[in-house]
Enzyme design. Structure first.
Site, PDB file in Angstrom:
ATOM      1  CG  ASP A 283     -64.382  -4.024 -74.647  1.00 21.21           C
ATOM      2  OD1 ASP A 283     -63.381  -4.663 -74.988  1.00 21.21           O
ATOM      3  OD2 ASP A 283     -65.440  -4.024 -75.308  1.00 21.21           O
TER       4      ASP A 283
ATOM      5  CB  SER B   5     -77.984  -1.743 -87.987  1.00 23.11           C
ATOM      6  OG  SER B   5     -79.079  -2.038 -88.820  1.00 23.11           O
TER       7      SER B   5
ATOM      8  CG  LEU C 273     -63.830  -8.516 -86.181  1.00 23.99           C
ATOM      9  CD1 LEU C 273     -63.133  -8.932 -87.465  1.00 23.99           C
ATOM     10  CD2 LEU C 273     -65.326  -8.355 -86.431  1.00 23.99           C
ATOM     11  CB  SER C 274     -58.446  -6.662 -83.691  1.00 21.74           C
ATOM     12  OG  SER C 274     -57.814  -7.906 -83.514  1.00 21.74           O
TER      13      SER C 274
ATOM     14  CD  GLU D 177     -66.461  -4.102 -79.476  1.00 20.55           C
ATOM     15  OE1 GLU D 177     -65.831  -3.672 -78.493  1.00 20.55           O
ATOM     16  OE2 GLU D 177     -65.915  -4.601 -80.475  1.00 20.55           O
TER      17      GLU D 177
ATOM     18  CB  CYS E  92     -64.561 -12.452 -80.752  1.00 30.35           C
ATOM     19  SG  CYS E  92     -63.654 -10.880 -80.618  1.00 30.35           S
TER      20      CYS E  92
ATOM     21  CB  ILE F 100     -61.703  -1.653 -78.565  1.00 37.04           C
ATOM     22  CG1 ILE F 100     -62.929  -0.907 -79.127  1.00 37.04           C
ATOM     23  CG2 ILE F 100     -61.100  -0.889 -77.392  1.00 37.04           C
ATOM     24  CD1 ILE F 100     -64.059  -0.730 -78.135  1.00 37.04           C
TER      25      ILE F 100
END
Length: 642
Positions: A107, A372, A53-54, A83, A2, A56
């Site tokens: 989280d 990545s 930005l959803s 995260e 986010c 979890i």
């Protein structure tokens, strides 16, 4: 993943409705980081803005997020970018040891509860990537923190109006009048950028804005400047692995498998970037064990020899992944540059970030999260330059005055003459000759393009304290240590964050995990670098996992043909246009840049890296300083879940 923004006001000012609107408007500048859900919260002292930005607990875990113990259920308010991959384990410990109660399945609450019960020691228990601002309504204190390796960014600015922190610098620039910080250009940072090809932490090109460094936290109280503390310092310390060499390789494999498994935790689809090298291929192969329908992505250019597509396709077929490619032409490349630099906030003269932008845009059509391979080179010894101590070993047996004499003797030798570079490098100490994976300008070349060149502003401003903390280590470990504090967090992770977030795509890097680092840091030098290969132990560990055709393939990443394109075509035309219209003449010698362009176009010299460094700075200056270029940034439109 986010974008966060927080402003703690000066006690004499307080929070007005107008300030809330101002912070909300500034937060909107990074809507690409979180197009799913904006949010704002304020009290009498602080304003928090957020773009989510959803990933979890999509239906819940809204931010700004409130949590507290039973006696003060709304004590803390959090805005959090990143995260925490071990959040399930943390929540269970917090329940069992302290009786913590959670209202969501995400989280974010794990961060707040961990801090409430363990204080800043909680930061060492977080296994993930993060930058957050946590407001304590009882202590009247804002805690800001970044993850150990600097995967997620956090900018800070302090002035008479208070202190603001944010995921993107452009948001703080939008608050300059409210905060009252010094928004002038930092000329020393300009010189550091030109030497290193990125702006080293904690600097930015604006004097009054700094970055909270990786592995650090800051306490901010009303009316006082931030108090910064480092909570994590990486250390390379070779130690035994148990019985035999195979135990070492088995431990590497096990920790990587565990890291990838935790990085796959999401309530949306996870894909993977695939460059054709061993690092990204290993991550994709391990991810396939958790998602047999994994989609992988790569990019290349419409020029022979500058594409990893064929190798990546073969790798995807070998591991059984569905594969998507994006081929970029020169016209697309040039057209995207203003928008890309706007997203960057700071100039980064790494051409590889352009194909990364395009492949992130393509990947976002299919997935919301990608894995990545960033960080493997720094942790396991993957750069060819790390073999330099082996080639220079004979010089260590010579007295220091003799080595210096050899260096002086090399100076009059013609450029390119065999042995000249070896004699010069052999005459220098490691601290003198190595300051990360980028150097495109000599001092003489800097004087030709920087009218304000200052001899005393050197790379040692950045590297000296890092070298001081690694005294006594072997040379390879010291070089890795330098890269963790310079190249990794200044270039690799900046382009990874900014180019994926520009496309509302979350990028996860399983190699940059504290548990993976704990294993990698124990490797001796001969398990990282040999005379014939790099990442020796990692390659041995991955033999059963990656296809044979990439196991010992040299590192290429996403190669970019700027050397060729700066000699003819749209990129050369763009370069001449940038120099002709630039208003950065007080910082850059435009005549000197024109000379470099002419010499490069004619083939007399290869100035591609130096030209790219200066041209990207000019473009940045046109966007963020004189405003002659205004990229058209469209509103992101994505479904809530992919």
């Amino acid at each position: 993943m986010c974008g966060l923004l927080a402003m703690l006001t000066d006690p004499s000012g307080g929070v007005s409705p107008a300030l809330v609107d101002t912070v909300s408007g500034a937060s909107h500048l990074m809507r690409h980081r979180g197009p799913d859900e904006p949010g704002t919260w304020s009290d009498g002292e602080v304003v928090l803005g957020f773009n989510r930005l959803s990933i979890i607990d999509i239906a819940h875990s809204h931010q700004p997020l409130r949590w507290g113990p039973p006696e003060a259920p709304d004590r803390y308010v959090l805005v959090f970018n990143g995260e925490i991959y071990n959040y399930l384990e943390l929540r269970e410990v917090l329940r069992s040891e302290f009786g913590a109660v959670f209202a969501t399945d995400g989280d974010g609450e794990a961060i707040i509860a961990a801090y409430h019960h363990w204080g800043t020691e909680a930061l060492t228990r977080l296994r993930g990537m993060f930058a957050f601002a946590l407001w304590d309504t009882v202590a009247h204190e804002l805690l800001c923190a970044r993850d150990p390796f600097g995967i997620k960014p956090l900018y800070m600015a302090t002035g008479p109006g208070g202190t603001a922190v944010g995921s993107e610098k452009k948001c703080l620039l939008d608050l300059a009048e409210s905060i009252g910080f010094d928004a002038s250009l930092d000329r020393r940072a300009v010189q550091h950028y030109t030497v290193l090809q990125y702006v080293p932490e904690p600097e930015t090109l604006h004097t009054g804005i700094r970055r909270l460094e990786s592995g650090s936290y800051a306490r901010v109280r009303p009316g006082t400047p931030p108090e910064v503390t480092r909570y994590f310092t990486p250390r390379f310390d070779a130690k035994p692995f148990g019985n035999g060499e195979q135990a070492r390789y088995d431990e590497i494999t096990a920790v990587l498998e565990d890291s990838v498994a935790k990085h796959m935790r999401a309530d949306v689809t996870v894909g993977a970037f695939l460059s054709g090298g061993i690092d990204s291929t290993a991550i994709a192969a391990l991810a396939m064990r958790h998602n047999p329908r994994l989609i992988t992505f790569t990019t290349g250019f419409e020029r022979e020899g500058f594409s990893e597509v064929d190798v990546a396709v073969a790798s995807a077929e070998a591991i059984g992944a569905r594969h998507v490619t994006k081929v970029v032409n020169q016209a697309e490349f040039v057209a995207a540059l203003p928008e890309i630099v706007w997203y960057l906030d700071e100039p980064v003269a790494d051409p590889a970030l352009v194909p990364l932008y395009f492949i992130a845009r393509e990947a976002r059509k299919h997935v919301k999260v990608v894995l990545s391979g960033e960080g493997a080179d720094e942790l396991f010894g993957g750069y060819t330059i790390y073999r330099e101590p082996l080639s220079l070993k004979p010089f260590e047996y010579l007295p220091r005055p003799v080595r210096r004499s050899l260096g002086r003797a090399s100076r009059p030798l013609p450029e390119g003459m065999r042995g000249k570079s070896l004699l010069h490098r052999g005459s220098l100490t490691l601290e003198e000759r190595y300051y990360g994976n980028a150097r495109s300008f000599s001092d003489a070349q800097l004087r030709a393009v920087l009218p304000d060149f200052q001899q005393e502003w050197t790379h040692t401003d950045v590297t000296a304290p890092v070298y001081a903390s690694s005294s006594g280590w072997d040379p390879v470990a010291r070089m890795q240590h330098i890269d963790l504090f310079t190249w990794l967090r200044g270039d690799i992770l900046v382009k990874a964050d900014k180019m994926t977030m520009a496309n509302s795509l979350e990028l996860r890097v399983p190699f940059l995990d504290p548990e993976v680092f704990a294993v990698a840091s124990r490797l001796p030098a001969d398990q990282k670098i040999t005379r014939v290969t790099t990442k020796f132990a990692l390659r041995k560990a991955l033999e059963p996992i990656v296809p044979a055709h990439v196991l010992n393939r040299p590192k290429l990443g996403f190669p970019v043909p700027i050397r060729h394109w700066l000699r003819a075509g749209e990129l050369l035309d763009w370069a001449h246009s940038m120099v002709g219209s630039s208003q950065a003449g007080d910082l850059v010698d435009l005549a000197g840049v024109r000379t470099m362009l002419d010499e490069h176009r004619s083939g007399a010299s290869d100035h591609s890296r130096r030209l790219w460094t200066v041209l990207i700075f000019m473009l940045w200056h046109a966007i963020f300083v004189d405003g002659t270029i205004s990229p058209q940034i469209s509103e992101p439109h994505y479904p809530v879940q992919l």
